[in-house]
Write a protein that holds these residues in place. Structure first.
Motif, mmCIF file in Angstrom:
data_model
loop_
_atom_site.group_PDB
_atom_site.id
_atom_site.type_symbol
_atom_site.label_atom_id
_atom_site.label_comp_id
_atom_site.label_asym_id
_atom_site.label_seq_id
_atom_site.Cartn_x
_atom_site.Cartn_y
_atom_site.Cartn_z
ATOM 1 N N ARG A 113 29.583 8.900 8.817
ATOM 2 C CA ARG A 113 30.141 8.542 7.609
ATOM 3 C C ARG A 113 31.332 9.297 7.151
ATOM 4 N NH1 ARG A 113 26.041 5.955 4.475
ATOM 5 N NH2 ARG A 113 25.120 4.542 5.965
ATOM 6 N N ARG A 114 32.684 8.659 7.373
ATOM 7 C CA ARG A 114 33.820 9.577 7.456
ATOM 8 C C ARG A 114 33.990 10.224 5.769
ATOM 9 N NH1 ARG A 114 37.059 10.030 11.529
ATOM 10 N NH2 ARG A 114 36.916 8.578 13.227
ATOM 11 N N GLU A 115 33.452 9.490 5.053
ATOM 12 C CA GLU A 115 33.604 10.106 3.653
ATOM 13 C C GLU A 115 32.885 11.444 3.472
ATOM 14 O OE1 GLU A 115 30.360 7.115 3.291
ATOM 15 O OE2 GLU A 115 32.166 7.444 4.460
ATOM 16 N N LEU A 116 31.777 11.581 4.256
ATOM 17 C CA LEU A 116 31.010 12.814 4.360
ATOM 18 C C LEU A 116 31.189 13.613 5.495
ATOM 19 C CD1 LEU A 116 27.320 11.050 3.747
ATOM 20 C CD2 LEU A 116 29.081 12.147 2.038
ATOM 21 N N GLU A 117 31.955 13.171 6.536
ATOM 22 C CA GLU A 117 32.169 13.825 7.614
ATOM 23 C C GLU A 117 30.832 14.403 8.448
ATOM 24 O OE1 GLU A 117 35.140 14.901 9.621
ATOM 25 O OE2 GLU A 117 35.527 13.011 8.688
ATOM 26 N N GLU A 118 29.699 13.511 8.396
ATOM 27 C CA GLU A 118 28.460 13.739 8.791
ATOM 28 C C GLU A 118 27.926 12.459 9.503
ATOM 29 O OE1 GLU A 118 27.073 16.533 9.405
ATOM 30 O OE2 GLU A 118 27.841 17.948 8.085
ATOM 31 N N PRO A 119 26.965 12.550 10.246
ATOM 32 C CA PRO A 119 26.167 11.758 10.763
ATOM 33 C C PRO A 119 25.013 11.189 9.928
ATOM 34 C CG PRO A 119 25.803 13.399 12.078
ATOM 35 C CD PRO A 119 26.633 13.775 10.964
ATOM 36 N N ILE A 120 24.744 9.981 9.601
ATOM 37 C CA ILE A 120 23.556 9.573 8.918
ATOM 38 C C ILE A 120 22.547 9.076 9.710
ATOM 39 C CG2 ILE A 120 22.516 8.426 6.885
ATOM 40 C CD1 ILE A 120 24.501 10.497 6.115
ATOM 41 N N GLY A 121 21.393 9.625 9.967
ATOM 42 C CA GLY A 121 20.368 8.814 10.909
ATOM 43 C C GLY A 121 19.631 7.676 10.546
ATOM 44 N N SER A 122 19.465 6.738 11.433
ATOM 45 C CA SER A 122 18.650 5.362 11.254
ATOM 46 C C SER A 122 19.425 4.635 10.249
ATOM 47 C CB SER A 122 17.402 5.796 10.761
ATOM 48 O OG SER A 122 16.540 6.612 11.636
ATOM 49 N N ALA A 123 20.726 4.591 10.314
ATOM 50 C CA ALA A 123 21.561 3.889 9.385
ATOM 51 C C ALA A 123 21.947 2.323 9.903
ATOM 52 C CB ALA A 123 22.867 4.419 8.937
ATOM 53 N N ILE A 124 21.795 2.185 11.118
ATOM 54 C CA ILE A 124 22.065 0.897 11.588
ATOM 55 C C ILE A 124 20.818 0.464 12.555
ATOM 56 C CG2 ILE A 124 23.321 -0.278 13.550
ATOM 57 C CD1 ILE A 124 25.542 1.931 13.233
ATOM 58 N N ALA A 125 20.359 -0.763 12.002
ATOM 59 C CA ALA A 125 19.234 -1.524 12.625
ATOM 60 C C ALA A 125 19.584 -2.815 13.556
ATOM 61 C CB ALA A 125 18.152 -2.288 11.408
ATOM 62 N N VAL A 126 19.398 -2.463 14.660
ATOM 63 C CA VAL A 126 19.660 -3.480 15.742
ATOM 64 C C VAL A 126 18.558 -4.271 16.260
ATOM 65 C CG1 VAL A 126 20.700 -3.791 17.900
ATOM 66 C CG2 VAL A 126 21.513 -1.889 16.608
ATOM 67 N N PRO A 127 18.272 -5.500 15.565
ATOM 68 C CA PRO A 127 17.160 -6.251 15.895
ATOM 69 C C PRO A 127 17.222 -6.651 17.315
ATOM 70 C CG PRO A 127 18.655 -7.619 14.535
ATOM 71 C CD PRO A 127 18.960 -6.212 14.648
ATOM 72 N N PRO A 128 15.978 -7.154 17.958
ATOM 73 C CA PRO A 128 15.851 -7.400 19.338
ATOM 74 C C PRO A 128 16.527 -8.653 19.851
ATOM 75 C CG PRO A 128 13.819 -7.960 18.208
ATOM 76 C CD PRO A 128 14.535 -7.141 17.358
ATOM 77 N N HIS A 129 17.038 -9.634 18.654
ATOM 78 C CA HIS A 129 17.518 -10.867 19.349
ATOM 79 C C HIS A 129 18.972 -10.897 19.609
ATOM 80 C CE1 HIS A 129 17.909 -10.956 15.115
ATOM 81 N NE2 HIS A 129 19.317 -11.508 15.144
ATOM 82 N N ILE A 130 19.706 -9.638 19.118
ATOM 83 C CA ILE A 130 20.952 -9.404 19.354
ATOM 84 C C ILE A 130 21.317 -9.372 20.814
ATOM 85 C CG2 ILE A 130 23.194 -7.932 18.750
ATOM 86 C CD1 ILE A 130 22.274 -9.518 16.455
ATOM 87 N N PRO A 131 22.328 -10.142 21.395
ATOM 88 C CA PRO A 131 22.288 -10.125 22.834
ATOM 89 C C PRO A 131 23.506 -9.308 23.248
ATOM 90 C CG PRO A 131 23.507 -12.125 21.956
ATOM 91 C CD PRO A 131 22.566 -11.727 20.625
ATOM 92 N N LEU A 132 24.736 -8.798 22.497
ATOM 93 C CA LEU A 132 25.483 -7.827 22.770
ATOM 94 C C LEU A 132 25.684 -6.912 21.861
ATOM 95 C CD1 LEU A 132 27.929 -7.237 24.714
ATOM 96 C CD2 LEU A 132 29.451 -8.549 23.147
ATOM 97 N N VAL A 133 25.625 -5.697 22.349
ATOM 98 C CA VAL A 133 25.709 -4.284 21.596
ATOM 99 C C VAL A 133 26.973 -3.719 22.150
ATOM 100 C CG1 VAL A 133 25.082 -1.939 20.799
ATOM 101 C CG2 VAL A 133 23.302 -3.908 21.214
#
Length: 214
Positions: A113-133
């Motif tokens: 998060r650039r507004e914090l200049e820090e990483p935030i854990g577990s913020a993106i959920a990638v479900p199994p059906h997504i074919p391209l990351v």
């Protein structure tokens, strides 16, 4: 080693190249790399948008920035963004999980998060059906640390190569947008960012494709 192909193309044409990696029932990983200010995050987001809902998701390398307190303890706070200010092994590990595409597992990835200049854990959920990351970051082709492990997990890596003047101007404007004075922005863009850019430029030869966007 054979030099990578160099292509000039539009974002729409690049999206059509990415579309060949969207295969339902199969997980592919595409990496975008280049120097600071090359447009990696913008291009990655545009590719996700052009590919459409359910086709792809973005998991950026920036989510693996070490926290500011850790960088200060290590004496690396003044050069945040250098290759040893990231959890490269953690990044490789999340790519390994994404690559495995367990049909029962949603993979949770961190986000910077650039507004914090820090990483935030577990913020993106990638479900199994997504074919391209799609993943993007400065050091996808670096040949030290755990970066080669990450590279081995990617189906393709494209190196974005705008002109240096354009890239540096973007960096200055980005730093200003996130609170730095014009003087501080130029100091950062022409200092640590430029040193990182010189290192990253040496990795372009390992890319599958060098891209100059029109």
């Amino acid at each position: 080693m054979t030099a990578p192909d160099v292509v000039e193309c539009t974002l729409d044409e690049l999206a059509e190249r990415a579309r060949t990696l969207v295969v339902p029932g199969t997980r592919h990983l595409l990496g975008l790399t280049g120097a600071p200010g090359a447009g990696k995050s913008t291009v990655a987001a545009q590719l996700v948008a052009r590919l459409g809902p359910g086709a792809s998701m973005l998991v950026a390398m920036d989510g693996f920035h070490l926290a500011g307190t850790v960088l200060d303890r290590l004496g690396r706070g003044a050069r945040k963004g250098a290759h040893d200010t990231f959890d490269d092994a953690g990044y490789a590990a999340i790519l390994r999980r994404l690559r495995a595409a367990d049909p029962t597992e949603t993979v949770y990835a961190p986000e910077f998060r650039r507004e914090l200049e820090e990483p935030i854990g577990s913020a993106i959920a990638v479900p199994p059906h997504i074919p391209l990351v799609i993943t993007e970051g400065n050091y996808l082709l670096l040949d030290s640390g755990a970066w080669p492990q990450a590279r081995d997990l990617l189906d393709a890596v494209w190196f974005l190569a705008p002109g240096d003047a354009v890239r540096r101007d973007r960096l200055v404007r980005r730093h200003e947008a996130f609170g730095k004075s014009p003087e501080q922005a130029r100091h950062w863009a022409l200092g640590s960012d430029e040193r990182n850019a010189e290192l990253i430029a040496t990795t372009a030869r390992h890319a599958d494709l060098v891209v100059r966007l029109i």
